[in-house]
Design a protein around this motif. Structure first.
Motif, PDB file in Angstrom:
ATOM      1  N   ALA A 180      -0.992   6.735  -4.647  1.00  0.00           N
ATOM      2  CA  ALA A 180      -1.585   7.046  -5.947  1.00  0.00           C
ATOM      3  C   ALA A 180      -1.077   8.388  -6.483  1.00  0.00           C
ATOM      4  O   ALA A 180      -0.741   8.517  -7.672  1.00  0.00           O
ATOM      5  CB  ALA A 180      -3.112   7.069  -5.828  1.00  0.00           C
ATOM      6  N   LEU A 181      -0.986   9.399  -5.610  1.00  0.00           N
ATOM      7  CA  LEU A 181      -0.488  10.709  -6.052  1.00  0.00           C
ATOM      8  C   LEU A 181       0.984  10.636  -6.433  1.00  0.00           C
ATOM      9  O   LEU A 181       1.437  11.364  -7.334  1.00  0.00           O
ATOM     10  CB  LEU A 181      -0.708  11.750  -4.953  1.00  0.00           C
ATOM     11  CG  LEU A 181      -2.168  12.060  -4.604  1.00  0.00           C
ATOM     12  CD1 LEU A 181      -2.226  13.112  -3.495  1.00  0.00           C
ATOM     13  CD2 LEU A 181      -2.943  12.526  -5.832  1.00  0.00           C
ATOM     14  N   SER A 182       1.755   9.783  -5.766  1.00  0.00           N
ATOM     15  CA  SER A 182       3.160   9.606  -6.142  1.00  0.00           C
ATOM     16  C   SER A 182       3.276   8.969  -7.517  1.00  0.00           C
ATOM     17  O   SER A 182       4.224   9.253  -8.269  1.00  0.00           O
ATOM     18  CB  SER A 182       3.877   8.741  -5.089  1.00  0.00           C
ATOM     19  OG  SER A 182       3.863   9.374  -3.826  1.00  0.00           O
ATOM     20  N   GLN A 183       2.318   8.099  -7.869  1.00  0.00           N
ATOM     21  CA  GLN A 183       2.312   7.532  -9.216  1.00  0.00           C
ATOM     22  C   GLN A 183       1.992   8.605 -10.265  1.00  0.00           C
ATOM     23  O   GLN A 183       2.526   8.577 -11.373  1.00  0.00           O
ATOM     24  CB  GLN A 183       1.262   6.412  -9.294  1.00  0.00           C
ATOM     25  CG  GLN A 183       1.616   5.190  -8.467  1.00  0.00           C
ATOM     26  CD  GLN A 183       0.493   4.175  -8.423  1.00  0.00           C
ATOM     27  OE1 GLN A 183      -0.683   4.537  -8.316  1.00  0.00           O
ATOM     28  NE2 GLN A 183       0.840   2.899  -8.514  1.00  0.00           N
ATOM     29  N   VAL A 184       1.151   9.565  -9.896  1.00  0.00           N
ATOM     30  CA  VAL A 184       0.787  10.647 -10.814  1.00  0.00           C
ATOM     31  C   VAL A 184       1.977  11.573 -11.075  1.00  0.00           C
ATOM     32  O   VAL A 184       2.017  12.278 -12.082  1.00  0.00           O
ATOM     33  CB  VAL A 184      -0.415  11.429 -10.253  1.00  0.00           C
ATOM     34  CG1 VAL A 184      -0.793  12.598 -11.153  1.00  0.00           C
ATOM     35  CG2 VAL A 184      -1.612  10.507 -10.065  1.00  0.00           C
ATOM     36  N   ILE A 232      -4.238   2.869 -10.601  1.00  0.00           N
ATOM     37  CA  ILE A 232      -4.797   3.289  -9.307  1.00  0.00           C
ATOM     38  C   ILE A 232      -5.943   2.370  -8.892  1.00  0.00           C
ATOM     39  O   ILE A 232      -6.101   2.028  -7.708  1.00  0.00           O
ATOM     40  CB  ILE A 232      -5.271   4.753  -9.391  1.00  0.00           C
ATOM     41  CG1 ILE A 232      -4.058   5.681  -9.559  1.00  0.00           C
ATOM     42  CG2 ILE A 232      -6.061   5.154  -8.156  1.00  0.00           C
ATOM     43  CD1 ILE A 232      -4.419   7.142  -9.807  1.00  0.00           C
ATOM     44  N   VAL A 233      -6.728   1.924  -9.873  1.00  0.00           N
ATOM     45  CA  VAL A 233      -7.862   1.040  -9.570  1.00  0.00           C
ATOM     46  C   VAL A 233      -7.374  -0.372  -9.269  1.00  0.00           C
ATOM     47  O   VAL A 233      -7.796  -0.995  -8.276  1.00  0.00           O
ATOM     48  CB  VAL A 233      -8.854   1.039 -10.749  1.00  0.00           C
ATOM     49  CG1 VAL A 233      -9.947  -0.005 -10.523  1.00  0.00           C
ATOM     50  CG2 VAL A 233      -9.467   2.417 -10.923  1.00  0.00           C
ATOM     51  N   GLU A 234      -6.487  -0.916 -10.107  1.00  0.00           N
ATOM     52  CA  GLU A 234      -6.027  -2.299  -9.931  1.00  0.00           C
ATOM     53  C   GLU A 234      -5.189  -2.457  -8.662  1.00  0.00           C
ATOM     54  O   GLU A 234      -5.265  -3.496  -7.999  1.00  0.00           O
ATOM     55  CB  GLU A 234      -5.213  -2.733 -11.155  1.00  0.00           C
ATOM     56  CG  GLU A 234      -6.020  -2.859 -12.427  1.00  0.00           C
ATOM     57  CD  GLU A 234      -7.089  -3.939 -12.337  1.00  0.00           C
ATOM     58  OE1 GLU A 234      -6.847  -4.968 -11.656  1.00  0.00           O
ATOM     59  OE2 GLU A 234      -8.156  -3.762 -12.932  1.00  0.00           O
ATOM     60  N   ASN A 235      -4.394  -1.459  -8.328  1.00  0.00           N
ATOM     61  CA  ASN A 235      -3.545  -1.560  -7.133  1.00  0.00           C
ATOM     62  C   ASN A 235      -4.365  -1.628  -5.846  1.00  0.00           C
ATOM     63  O   ASN A 235      -3.880  -2.130  -4.820  1.00  0.00           O
ATOM     64  CB  ASN A 235      -2.584  -0.377  -7.064  1.00  0.00           C
ATOM     65  CG  ASN A 235      -1.476  -0.476  -8.099  1.00  0.00           C
ATOM     66  OD1 ASN A 235      -1.224  -1.555  -8.668  1.00  0.00           O
ATOM     67  ND2 ASN A 235      -0.808   0.632  -8.361  1.00  0.00           N
ATOM     68  N   ALA A 236      -5.595  -1.108  -5.876  1.00  0.00           N
ATOM     69  CA  ALA A 236      -6.440  -1.161  -4.678  1.00  0.00           C
ATOM     70  C   ALA A 236      -6.745  -2.608  -4.280  1.00  0.00           C
ATOM     71  O   ALA A 236      -6.844  -2.931  -3.087  1.00  0.00           O
ATOM     72  CB  ALA A 236      -7.733  -0.380  -4.916  1.00  0.00           C
ATOM     73  N   LYS A 237      -6.871  -3.505  -5.257  1.00  0.00           N
ATOM     74  CA  LYS A 237      -7.141  -4.914  -4.962  1.00  0.00           C
ATOM     75  C   LYS A 237      -5.942  -5.549  -4.260  1.00  0.00           C
ATOM     76  O   LYS A 237      -6.107  -6.290  -3.283  1.00  0.00           O
ATOM     77  CB  LYS A 237      -7.461  -5.664  -6.256  1.00  0.00           C
ATOM     78  CG  LYS A 237      -8.690  -5.112  -6.984  1.00  0.00           C
ATOM     79  CD  LYS A 237      -8.907  -5.817  -8.310  1.00  0.00           C
ATOM     80  CE  LYS A 237     -10.098  -5.203  -9.054  1.00  0.00           C
ATOM     81  NZ  LYS A 237     -10.309  -5.852 -10.383  1.00  0.00           N
ATOM     82  N   HIS A 238      -4.740  -5.269  -4.736  1.00  0.00           N
ATOM     83  CA  HIS A 238      -3.537  -5.814  -4.101  1.00  0.00           C
ATOM     84  C   HIS A 238      -3.274  -5.152  -2.753  1.00  0.00           C
ATOM     85  O   HIS A 238      -2.705  -5.772  -1.849  1.00  0.00           O
ATOM     86  CB  HIS A 238      -2.344  -5.622  -5.035  1.00  0.00           C
ATOM     87  CG  HIS A 238      -2.562  -6.178  -6.408  1.00  0.00           C
ATOM     88  ND1 HIS A 238      -2.786  -7.509  -6.659  1.00  0.00           N
ATOM     89  CD2 HIS A 238      -2.599  -5.566  -7.631  1.00  0.00           C
ATOM     90  CE1 HIS A 238      -2.958  -7.716  -7.951  1.00  0.00           C
ATOM     91  NE2 HIS A 238      -2.841  -6.533  -8.568  1.00  0.00           N
ATOM     92  N   PHE A 239      -3.716  -3.916  -2.632  1.00  0.00           N
ATOM     93  CA  PHE A 239      -3.598  -3.196  -1.362  1.00  0.00           C
ATOM     94  C   PHE A 239      -4.396  -3.918  -0.276  1.00  0.00           C
ATOM     95  O   PHE A 239      -3.931  -4.075   0.868  1.00  0.00           O
ATOM     96  CB  PHE A 239      -4.099  -1.765  -1.551  1.00  0.00           C
ATOM     97  CG  PHE A 239      -3.830  -0.840  -0.401  1.00  0.00           C
ATOM     98  CD1 PHE A 239      -2.656  -0.097  -0.342  1.00  0.00           C
ATOM     99  CD2 PHE A 239      -4.750  -0.682   0.628  1.00  0.00           C
ATOM    100  CE1 PHE A 239      -2.410   0.762   0.712  1.00  0.00           C
ATOM    101  CE2 PHE A 239      -4.515   0.169   1.689  1.00  0.00           C
ATOM    102  CZ  PHE A 239      -3.332   0.904   1.731  1.00  0.00           C
ATOM    103  N   GLN A 240      -5.590  -4.395  -0.635  1.00  0.00           N
ATOM    104  CA  GLN A 240      -6.426  -5.108   0.333  1.00  0.00           C
ATOM    105  C   GLN A 240      -5.803  -6.449   0.733  1.00  0.00           C
ATOM    106  O   GLN A 240      -5.920  -6.879   1.890  1.00  0.00           O
ATOM    107  CB  GLN A 240      -7.822  -5.336  -0.253  1.00  0.00           C
ATOM    108  CG  GLN A 240      -8.714  -4.102  -0.200  1.00  0.00           C
ATOM    109  CD  GLN A 240     -10.155  -4.418  -0.573  1.00  0.00           C
ATOM    110  OE1 GLN A 240     -10.421  -5.182  -1.515  1.00  0.00           O
ATOM    111  NE2 GLN A 240     -11.084  -3.842   0.157  1.00  0.00           N
ATOM    112  N   GLY A 261       1.888  -7.816  -7.447  1.00  0.00           N
ATOM    113  CA  GLY A 261       0.959  -7.458  -8.501  1.00  0.00           C
ATOM    114  C   GLY A 261       0.767  -5.971  -8.724  1.00  0.00           C
ATOM    115  O   GLY A 261       0.006  -5.573  -9.625  1.00  0.00           O
ATOM    116  N   PHE A 262       1.411  -5.112  -7.950  1.00  0.00           N
ATOM    117  CA  PHE A 262       1.280  -3.666  -8.143  1.00  0.00           C
ATOM    118  C   PHE A 262       1.942  -3.253  -9.456  1.00  0.00           C
ATOM    119  O   PHE A 262       2.941  -3.851  -9.895  1.00  0.00           O
ATOM    120  CB  PHE A 262       1.948  -2.910  -6.989  1.00  0.00           C
ATOM    121  CG  PHE A 262       1.141  -2.872  -5.720  1.00  0.00           C
ATOM    122  CD1 PHE A 262       0.457  -1.718  -5.347  1.00  0.00           C
ATOM    123  CD2 PHE A 262       1.059  -3.983  -4.888  1.00  0.00           C
ATOM    124  CE1 PHE A 262      -0.281  -1.681  -4.180  1.00  0.00           C
ATOM    125  CE2 PHE A 262       0.323  -3.948  -3.717  1.00  0.00           C
ATOM    126  CZ  PHE A 262      -0.349  -2.807  -3.361  1.00  0.00           C
TER     127      PHE A 262
END
Length: 343
Positions: free
Chosen positions: A156-160, A215-223, A273-274
């Motif tokens: 997430a910080l790398s995306q920032v 950051i929020v949507e990627n958490a779903k694909h992370f799981q 989906g990321f």
């Protein structure tokens, strides 16, 4: 035969001494010679008194100075004391040795204390760098990471990084953690639209809306990746066969902005989906998470990152999966760009 006239006292024949033909001096000549010696000694004493004495004059046991040397000793004492306080051309006083009475006094040479050699870091860490940024370089950047929650935070910080620099991100890191529930994927995956709207309002001054939503949507694909591979760490480290890559760059200009491996992982994440995970973002993620040891070889952290946590991946549970339908992982990394990812 007439007798010769008597000779005067001045014409008296000198008497030969027992030494043969050597003539014995008269009393007057001896007196003149003694006076000449005394005059010579007096001149030598005056000359010696004008010079800086090298030794302290003898002192009697009762502490009083001999009367014949009272004037000379006072001169010597004044010169010795003035000698201690003389400032050299550098303007620094040289302290004198503390020695027993009657021993020659000399100036003591003083030496500056030993200054420790500073650590050699990567070129992008300068004397003007913020302490928080230096600590991040010394303790975190490039260190292999195998914890899933930590990996998601670094992703997430790398995306920032697309909107902020590392020093700015680090200064607001505590705010980001509070805003995004400590980057816990299980918490972020359950964020509803109302909660997402609240995040956009609270984080509007920090990040743009696409970054907050990513950051929020990627958490779903992370799981989903965790469920498929057992952990995101297994998925992440399989791109380098679970072994960090030592880049071995000497100069900062050699560090690229992306690599074939970061392009490969970027494509795979986007298929899953990321969003906001381009090759440059993914490469920055790989750098900070320790897949690539991009510390310069002159940096003290280069060898530390190679040695620290090198076997931690063996503690991670590996899950066998069917990889026939996935893109093959490349074995070689090509470094071509001259841009720096750690900015």
């Amino acid at each position: 035969m007439s007798s010769s006239p008597a000779k005067t006292g001045s014409d008296t024949r000198k008497i030969l001494g027992p030494g043969g033909n050597r003539v014995r001096d008269s009393e007057e000549q001896k007196k003149k010679k003694k006076e000449g010696v005394k005059k010579t000694e007096l001149r030598s004493k005056k000359a010696a008194a004008s010079l800086t004495p090298k030794t302290i004059l003898p002192v009697r046991s009762n502490g009083s100075v001999d009367s014949s040397y009272s004037s000379d000793s006072s001169i010597a004492k004044d010169i010795n004391f003035s000698k201690r306080g003389v400032e050299r051309s550098t303007g620094v006083k040289k302290p004198a040795k503390v020695v027993p009475h009657g021993v020659e006094v000399e100036a003591v040479e003083t030496f500056s204390p030993v200054v420790p050699i500073p650590l050699r870091r990567c070129d992008w860490i300068t004397p003007n760098s913020e302490p928080l940024y230096i600590s991040f370089h010394d303790e975190e950047w490039g260190n292999p990471v195998y914890d899933d929650t930590k990996l998601y935070e670094l992703l997430a910080l790398s995306q920032v990084l697309a909107e902020m620099t590392w020093p700015a991100i680090l200064n607001k890191r505590r705010i980001f953690r509070k805003l995004f529930d400590n980057f816990d994927p299980s918490c972020l995956a359950n964020v509803n639209e109302k909660r997402l709207r609240s995040l956009r309002e609270n984080g509007n001054s920090l990040l743009s809306e696409p970054k907050i939503r990513a950051i929020v949507e990627n958490a779903k694909h992370f799981q989903k990746i965790q469920q498929e591979f057992g952990s995101f760490s297994n998925y992440f480290w399989r791109f380098v066969n679970h072994k960090p890559i030592k880049s071995g760059f000497r100069y900062a200009r050699q560090v690229p902005a992306k690599t074939p491996k970061s392009e490969l992982m970027s494509k795979d994440l986007m298929k899953r989906g990321f969003v906001c995970v381009g090759p440059t973002v993914v490469y920055s993620f790989m750098q900070v998470a320790g897949i690539f040891n991009d510390h310069l070889i002159t940096c003290f952290r280069y060898n530390e990152c190679n040695n620290n946590n090198i076997n931690k991946h063996s503690q991670t549970k590996l899950v066998k999966t069917d990889t026939q339908s996935r893109d093959p992982i490349e074995n070689n990394t090509h470094m071509s760009s001259d841009h720096l990812s750690l900015t």
